[in-house]
Design a protein around this motif. Structure first.
Motif, mmCIF file in Angstrom:
data_model
loop_
_atom_site.group_PDB
_atom_site.id
_atom_site.type_symbol
_atom_site.label_atom_id
_atom_site.label_comp_id
_atom_site.label_asym_id
_atom_site.label_seq_id
_atom_site.Cartn_x
_atom_site.Cartn_y
_atom_site.Cartn_z
ATOM 1 N N VAL A 17 0.861 -0.758 -5.125
ATOM 2 C CA VAL A 17 1.070 0.654 -5.458
ATOM 3 C C VAL A 17 2.484 1.094 -5.090
ATOM 4 O O VAL A 17 3.156 1.783 -5.867
ATOM 5 C CB VAL A 17 0.021 1.527 -4.748
ATOM 6 N N GLY A 21 4.738 0.541 -8.126
ATOM 7 C CA GLY A 21 4.708 1.971 -8.414
ATOM 8 C C GLY A 21 6.083 2.540 -8.700
ATOM 9 O O GLY A 21 6.267 3.305 -9.649
ATOM 10 N N GLN A 125 -4.186 3.179 -14.215
ATOM 11 C CA GLN A 125 -4.462 2.971 -12.801
ATOM 12 C C GLN A 125 -4.979 4.256 -12.152
ATOM 13 O O GLN A 125 -5.962 4.236 -11.399
ATOM 14 C CB GLN A 125 -3.196 2.487 -12.090
ATOM 15 N N TYR A 166 4.156 8.216 -9.361
ATOM 16 C CA TYR A 166 5.016 7.054 -9.606
ATOM 17 C C TYR A 166 6.415 7.494 -10.050
ATOM 18 O O TYR A 166 7.423 6.881 -9.669
ATOM 19 C CB TYR A 166 4.397 6.160 -10.669
#
Length: 328
Positions: A17, A21, A125, A166
Protein backbone atom coordinates in the motif's frame (compact mmCIF):
# COMPACT_ATOMS: atom_id res chain seq x y z
CA UNK A 1 3.54 -20.27 13.58
CA UNK A 2 0.13 -18.86 12.62
CA UNK A 3 0.99 -15.48 14.12
CA UNK A 4 4.26 -15.39 12.20
CA UNK A 5 2.39 -15.67 8.92
CA UNK A 6 -0.22 -13.15 10.05
CA UNK A 7 2.65 -10.72 10.66
CA UNK A 8 4.24 -11.48 7.27
CA UNK A 9 0.90 -10.97 5.52
CA UNK A 10 0.26 -7.69 7.36
CA UNK A 11 3.74 -6.36 6.57
CA UNK A 12 3.44 -7.37 2.90
CA UNK A 13 0.07 -5.64 2.52
CA UNK A 14 1.23 -2.51 4.33
CA UNK A 15 4.43 -2.26 2.29
CA UNK A 16 2.47 -2.74 -0.92
CA UNK A 17 0.00 0.00 0.00
CA UNK A 18 2.77 2.45 0.91
CA UNK A 19 5.22 1.67 -1.89
CA UNK A 20 3.02 0.84 -4.86
CA UNK A 21 0.51 3.34 -3.51
CA UNK A 22 2.73 6.31 -4.22
CA UNK A 23 3.63 5.20 -7.74
CA UNK A 24 -0.04 4.53 -8.50
CA UNK A 25 -0.65 8.03 -7.14
CA UNK A 26 2.00 9.43 -9.46
CA UNK A 27 0.21 7.67 -12.32
CA UNK A 28 -3.09 9.26 -11.32
CA UNK A 29 -1.50 12.73 -11.17
CA UNK A 30 0.21 11.99 -14.49
CA UNK A 31 -3.25 11.91 -16.07
CA UNK A 32 -4.00 15.51 -15.08
CA UNK A 33 -0.58 16.85 -16.11
CA UNK A 34 -0.29 18.11 -19.67
CA UNK A 35 3.30 19.38 -19.97
CA UNK A 36 5.56 16.70 -21.45
CA UNK A 37 8.61 17.85 -19.48
CA UNK A 38 6.72 17.37 -16.21
CA UNK A 39 5.45 13.99 -17.31
CA UNK A 40 8.98 12.82 -18.09
CA UNK A 41 10.16 13.93 -14.65
CA UNK A 42 7.22 12.19 -12.95
CA UNK A 43 7.98 8.92 -14.74
CA UNK A 44 11.67 9.23 -13.87
CA UNK A 45 10.80 9.70 -10.19
CA UNK A 46 9.40 6.16 -10.02
CA UNK A 47 11.30 4.42 -12.83
CA UNK A 48 13.95 2.62 -10.72
CA UNK A 49 11.53 1.29 -8.10
CA UNK A 50 8.00 0.81 -9.41
CA UNK A 51 8.32 -2.82 -10.48
CA UNK A 52 9.95 -3.78 -7.17
CA UNK A 53 7.05 -2.14 -5.33
CA UNK A 54 4.56 -4.47 -6.99
CA UNK A 55 6.52 -7.47 -5.69
CA UNK A 56 4.80 -6.96 -2.34
CA UNK A 57 1.41 -7.60 -3.92
CA UNK A 58 2.74 -10.95 -5.13
CA UNK A 59 4.12 -11.64 -1.65
CA UNK A 60 0.75 -10.91 -0.02
CA UNK A 61 -1.07 -13.11 -2.52
CA UNK A 62 1.34 -16.03 -2.08
CA UNK A 63 1.19 -15.85 1.73
CA UNK A 64 -2.60 -15.70 1.63
CA UNK A 65 -2.72 -18.68 -0.75
CA UNK A 66 -0.24 -20.83 1.15
CA UNK A 67 -0.86 -19.92 4.79
CA UNK A 68 -4.57 -19.04 4.74
CA UNK A 69 -6.13 -21.04 1.88
CA UNK A 70 -9.73 -20.73 3.10
CA UNK A 71 -9.47 -16.93 3.18
CA UNK A 72 -7.78 -16.95 -0.23
CA UNK A 73 -10.53 -19.08 -1.78
CA UNK A 74 -13.26 -16.94 -0.23
CA UNK A 75 -11.73 -13.63 -1.31
CA UNK A 76 -11.09 -14.81 -4.87
CA UNK A 77 -14.68 -16.11 -5.09
CA UNK A 78 -16.03 -12.79 -3.83
CA UNK A 79 -13.69 -10.43 -5.69
CA UNK A 80 -13.12 -12.32 -8.93
CA UNK A 81 -14.07 -9.39 -11.17
CA UNK A 82 -12.41 -6.61 -9.11
CA UNK A 83 -9.17 -8.62 -8.89
CA UNK A 84 -9.18 -9.19 -12.67
CA UNK A 85 -9.75 -5.48 -13.31
CA UNK A 86 -7.05 -4.54 -10.81
CA UNK A 87 -4.54 -6.87 -12.45
CA UNK A 88 -5.53 -5.61 -15.89
CA UNK A 89 -4.88 -2.06 -14.71
CA UNK A 90 -1.48 -3.01 -13.30
CA UNK A 91 -0.52 -4.83 -16.51
CA UNK A 92 -1.73 -1.94 -18.67
CA UNK A 93 0.23 0.67 -16.73
CA UNK A 94 3.34 -1.52 -16.75
CA UNK A 95 3.23 -1.91 -20.53
CA UNK A 96 2.46 1.79 -21.01
CA UNK A 97 5.31 2.75 -18.69
CA UNK A 98 7.82 1.03 -20.96
CA UNK A 99 6.24 1.90 -24.30
CA UNK A 100 5.47 5.63 -23.88
CA UNK A 101 9.14 6.66 -24.11
CA UNK A 102 9.54 4.71 -27.37
CA UNK A 103 6.40 6.04 -29.03
CA UNK A 104 6.25 9.28 -31.01
CA UNK A 105 2.97 9.86 -32.83
CA UNK A 106 0.95 7.49 -30.61
CA UNK A 107 2.40 8.48 -27.25
CA UNK A 108 -0.97 9.86 -26.11
CA UNK A 109 -2.40 6.32 -26.15
CA UNK A 110 0.26 5.05 -23.78
CA UNK A 111 -0.09 8.15 -21.60
CA UNK A 112 -3.82 7.47 -21.26
CA UNK A 113 -3.10 3.79 -20.56
CA UNK A 114 -0.58 4.66 -17.84
CA UNK A 115 -2.95 7.06 -16.08
CA UNK A 116 -6.05 4.89 -16.64
CA UNK A 117 -4.34 1.71 -15.47
CA UNK A 118 -3.13 3.45 -12.31
CA UNK A 119 -6.59 4.83 -11.60
CA UNK A 120 -8.33 1.48 -12.24
CA UNK A 121 -5.92 -0.46 -9.99
CA UNK A 122 -6.23 2.07 -7.15
CA UNK A 123 -10.02 2.23 -7.41
CA UNK A 124 -10.45 -1.55 -7.37
CA UNK A 125 -8.22 -1.89 -4.32
CA UNK A 126 -10.26 0.69 -2.42
CA UNK A 127 -13.50 -0.91 -3.55
CA UNK A 128 -12.45 -4.30 -2.16
CA UNK A 129 -11.39 -2.78 1.16
CA UNK A 130 -14.73 -0.99 1.40
CA UNK A 131 -16.62 -4.21 0.72
CA UNK A 132 -14.69 -5.95 3.52
CA UNK A 133 -15.41 -3.12 5.96
CA UNK A 134 -19.11 -3.17 5.10
CA UNK A 135 -19.18 -6.98 5.27
CA UNK A 136 -19.46 -9.55 2.51
CA UNK A 137 -22.61 -11.69 2.14
CA UNK A 138 -21.58 -14.89 3.89
CA UNK A 139 -23.34 -18.09 4.96
CA UNK A 140 -20.98 -19.52 7.55
CA UNK A 141 -17.61 -19.73 5.81
CA UNK A 142 -19.09 -19.60 2.30
CA UNK A 143 -19.49 -16.51 0.14
CA UNK A 144 -23.08 -16.21 -1.15
CA UNK A 145 -23.08 -12.75 -2.71
CA UNK A 146 -22.86 -13.79 -6.34
CA UNK A 147 -20.86 -11.93 -8.97
CA UNK A 148 -21.59 -8.46 -7.59
CA UNK A 149 -22.03 -8.97 -3.85
CA UNK A 150 -19.08 -6.63 -3.28
CA UNK A 151 -20.71 -3.71 -5.10
CA UNK A 152 -22.40 -1.03 -3.00
CA UNK A 153 -22.35 2.78 -2.65
CA UNK A 154 -20.01 2.38 0.33
CA UNK A 155 -17.49 0.25 -1.55
CA UNK A 156 -17.55 2.66 -4.51
CA UNK A 157 -16.99 5.54 -2.09
CA UNK A 158 -13.99 3.73 -0.61
CA UNK A 159 -12.62 3.19 -4.11
CA UNK A 160 -12.73 6.93 -4.75
CA UNK A 161 -11.22 7.59 -1.33
CA UNK A 162 -8.22 5.34 -1.94
CA UNK A 163 -7.59 7.04 -5.28
CA UNK A 164 -7.45 10.36 -3.42
CA UNK A 165 -5.15 8.87 -0.78
CA UNK A 166 -2.79 7.39 -3.36
CA UNK A 167 -2.75 10.69 -5.29
CA UNK A 168 -1.79 12.50 -2.07
CA UNK A 169 0.94 9.94 -1.40
CA UNK A 170 2.16 10.36 -4.98
CA UNK A 171 2.22 14.17 -4.73
CA UNK A 172 4.31 13.94 -1.56
CA UNK A 173 6.70 11.53 -3.28
CA UNK A 174 7.14 13.98 -6.16
CA UNK A 175 7.88 16.75 -3.66
CA UNK A 176 10.54 14.51 -2.15
CA UNK A 177 12.12 13.45 -5.45
CA UNK A 178 11.64 16.29 -7.94
CA UNK A 179 12.67 19.89 -8.37
CA UNK A 180 11.43 23.03 -10.09
CA UNK A 181 8.01 22.89 -11.79
CA UNK A 182 7.09 19.33 -10.78
CA UNK A 183 7.89 20.00 -7.12
CA UNK A 184 5.96 23.29 -7.11
CA UNK A 185 2.94 21.78 -8.87
CA UNK A 186 2.91 18.89 -6.36
CA UNK A 187 2.93 21.33 -3.47
CA UNK A 188 -0.14 22.97 -4.99
CA UNK A 189 -1.92 19.60 -5.27
CA UNK A 190 -1.34 18.58 -1.64
CA UNK A 191 -3.81 20.97 0.09
CA UNK A 192 -6.64 20.11 -2.32
CA UNK A 193 -6.03 16.38 -2.02
CA UNK A 194 -5.76 16.62 1.78
CA UNK A 195 -9.10 18.44 2.07
CA UNK A 196 -10.75 15.94 -0.31
CA UNK A 197 -9.37 13.02 1.72
CA UNK A 198 -10.62 14.58 4.97
CA UNK A 199 -14.07 15.01 3.44
CA UNK A 200 -13.99 11.36 2.36
CA UNK A 201 -13.10 10.17 5.87
CA UNK A 202 -15.91 12.25 7.39
CA UNK A 203 -18.38 10.84 4.85
CA UNK A 204 -17.27 7.26 5.52
CA UNK A 205 -17.62 7.74 9.27
CA UNK A 206 -21.08 9.25 8.83
CA UNK A 207 -22.14 6.39 6.54
CA UNK A 208 -20.89 3.82 9.04
CA UNK A 209 -22.90 5.48 11.80
CA UNK A 210 -26.04 5.79 9.68
CA UNK A 211 -25.92 2.18 8.47
CA UNK A 212 -24.78 0.80 11.83
CA UNK A 213 -21.97 -1.23 10.25
CA UNK A 214 -20.57 -4.04 12.43
CA UNK A 215 -17.16 -2.38 12.49
CA UNK A 216 -18.64 0.58 14.39
CA UNK A 217 -19.44 -1.66 17.35
CA UNK A 218 -15.81 -2.71 17.52
CA UNK A 219 -14.61 0.89 17.45
CA UNK A 220 -16.90 1.75 20.36
CA UNK A 221 -16.04 -1.43 22.31
CA UNK A 222 -12.30 -0.90 21.89
CA UNK A 223 -11.40 2.68 22.87
CA UNK A 224 -7.71 1.82 22.38
CA UNK A 225 -8.40 1.91 18.63
CA UNK A 226 -8.58 5.69 18.82
CA UNK A 227 -4.80 5.75 19.33
CA UNK A 228 -4.46 5.24 15.58
CA UNK A 229 -6.77 8.13 14.51
CA UNK A 230 -4.99 10.39 17.01
CA UNK A 231 -1.62 9.42 15.49
CA UNK A 232 -3.06 10.08 12.05
CA UNK A 233 -4.34 13.51 13.13
CA UNK A 234 -0.93 14.46 14.52
CA UNK A 235 0.68 13.34 11.26
CA UNK A 236 -1.83 15.48 9.33
CA UNK A 237 -0.84 18.52 11.41
CA UNK A 238 2.83 17.84 10.71
CA UNK A 239 1.98 17.43 7.01
CA UNK A 240 0.30 20.85 6.90
CA UNK A 241 3.26 22.43 8.68
CA UNK A 242 5.85 20.84 6.40
CA UNK A 243 3.93 21.92 3.29
CA UNK A 244 3.65 25.49 4.56
CA UNK A 245 7.38 25.60 5.32
CA UNK A 246 8.31 23.77 2.08
CA UNK A 247 10.23 21.02 3.89
CA UNK A 248 10.57 18.53 1.04
CA UNK A 249 11.58 15.51 3.14
CA UNK A 250 8.65 15.55 5.58
CA UNK A 251 5.34 15.36 3.62
CA UNK A 252 5.87 11.81 2.35
CA UNK A 253 6.62 10.15 5.74
CA UNK A 254 3.73 12.07 7.31
CA UNK A 255 1.24 10.79 4.73
CA UNK A 256 2.77 7.33 5.08
CA UNK A 257 2.12 7.57 8.83
CA UNK A 258 -1.52 8.46 8.11
CA UNK A 259 -1.79 5.31 5.98
CA UNK A 260 -0.16 3.24 8.74
CA UNK A 261 -2.69 4.63 11.23
CA UNK A 262 -5.58 3.73 8.92
CA UNK A 263 -4.15 0.26 8.34
CA UNK A 264 -3.71 -0.29 12.09
CA UNK A 265 -7.29 0.82 12.73
CA UNK A 266 -8.66 -1.66 10.20
CA UNK A 267 -6.41 -4.51 11.36
CA UNK A 268 -7.40 -4.18 15.01
CA UNK A 269 -11.05 -3.64 14.06
CA UNK A 270 -11.09 -6.93 12.16
CA UNK A 271 -9.14 -8.94 14.75
CA UNK A 272 -9.35 -11.95 15.14
CA UNK A 273 -11.13 -12.34 11.80
CA UNK A 274 -9.43 -12.93 8.48
CA UNK A 275 -12.72 -12.35 6.62
CA UNK A 276 -14.77 -9.93 8.73
CA UNK A 277 -16.88 -11.07 10.45
CA UNK A 278 -17.20 -14.65 9.25
CA UNK A 279 -13.85 -16.50 9.17
CA UNK A 280 -11.32 -16.22 11.98
CA UNK A 281 -7.56 -16.41 11.57
CA UNK A 282 -7.41 -19.88 13.12
CA UNK A 283 -10.19 -21.15 10.86
CA UNK A 284 -8.49 -19.77 7.76
CA UNK A 285 -5.00 -21.05 8.60
CA UNK A 286 -3.42 -24.01 6.84
CA UNK A 287 -2.30 -27.06 8.89
CA UNK A 288 0.71 -26.52 11.11
CA UNK A 289 2.86 -28.80 8.93
CA UNK A 290 2.20 -26.62 5.88
CA UNK A 291 2.97 -23.42 7.77
CA UNK A 292 6.20 -24.91 9.12
CA UNK A 293 7.23 -26.13 5.66
CA UNK A 294 6.71 -22.63 4.22
CA UNK A 295 8.67 -21.09 7.08
CA UNK A 296 11.93 -22.91 6.23
CA UNK A 297 11.91 -21.49 2.72
CA UNK A 298 9.76 -18.42 2.21
CA UNK A 299 9.74 -17.28 5.83
CA UNK A 300 13.41 -17.76 6.68
CA UNK A 301 15.03 -16.74 3.39
CA UNK A 302 12.71 -15.22 0.74
CA UNK A 303 10.88 -12.69 2.92
CA UNK A 304 14.05 -11.29 4.60
CA UNK A 305 15.76 -11.08 1.18
CA UNK A 306 12.79 -9.11 -0.19
CA UNK A 307 13.06 -6.67 2.73
CA UNK A 308 16.80 -6.33 2.15
CA UNK A 309 16.37 -5.81 -1.59
CA UNK A 310 13.75 -3.10 -1.00
CA UNK A 311 15.94 -1.29 1.53
CA UNK A 312 18.98 -1.39 -0.78
CA UNK A 313 16.92 -0.24 -3.75
CA UNK A 314 15.62 2.83 -1.94
CA UNK A 315 19.07 3.57 -0.51
CA UNK A 316 20.76 3.42 -3.90
CA UNK A 317 18.13 5.63 -5.56
CA UNK A 318 17.80 8.10 -2.68
CA UNK A 319 17.91 11.84 -3.27
CA UNK A 320 16.30 14.04 -5.88
CA UNK A 321 16.32 13.35 -9.59
CA UNK A 322 17.79 15.79 -12.04
CA UNK A 323 15.38 18.30 -13.55
CA UNK A 324 16.44 17.00 -16.98
CA UNK A 325 16.09 13.31 -16.08
CA UNK A 326 14.17 11.09 -18.47
CA UNK A 327 13.26 7.41 -18.38
CA UNK A 328 14.22 5.41 -21.48
Amino acid sequence: MVMFWVAVLAISILLYVLLDGFDLGVGILFGITSAEARRRAMVSAIAPIWDGNETWLVSAGVVLWGAFPLAYATLISAFYLPVLLMLAGLILRGVAFEFRSKAARMRWIWDAAFAGGSLAAAFMQGLMVGALVEGLPMAGARYVGGASGWLSPFSVLCGVGLCLGYALLGACWLVRKCEADVRDASYRFIPYLSVALLAFLATVFGYALAEDLPVMTRWLDRPSLFVFPIAGALAAIMLATSVRLRQDALPFPMVALIFVAAFGTLAISFWPYMIPFAITIDEAAAPHASLAFMFWGAGLFVFPLMLLYTAINYFVFRGKISSTAEHY
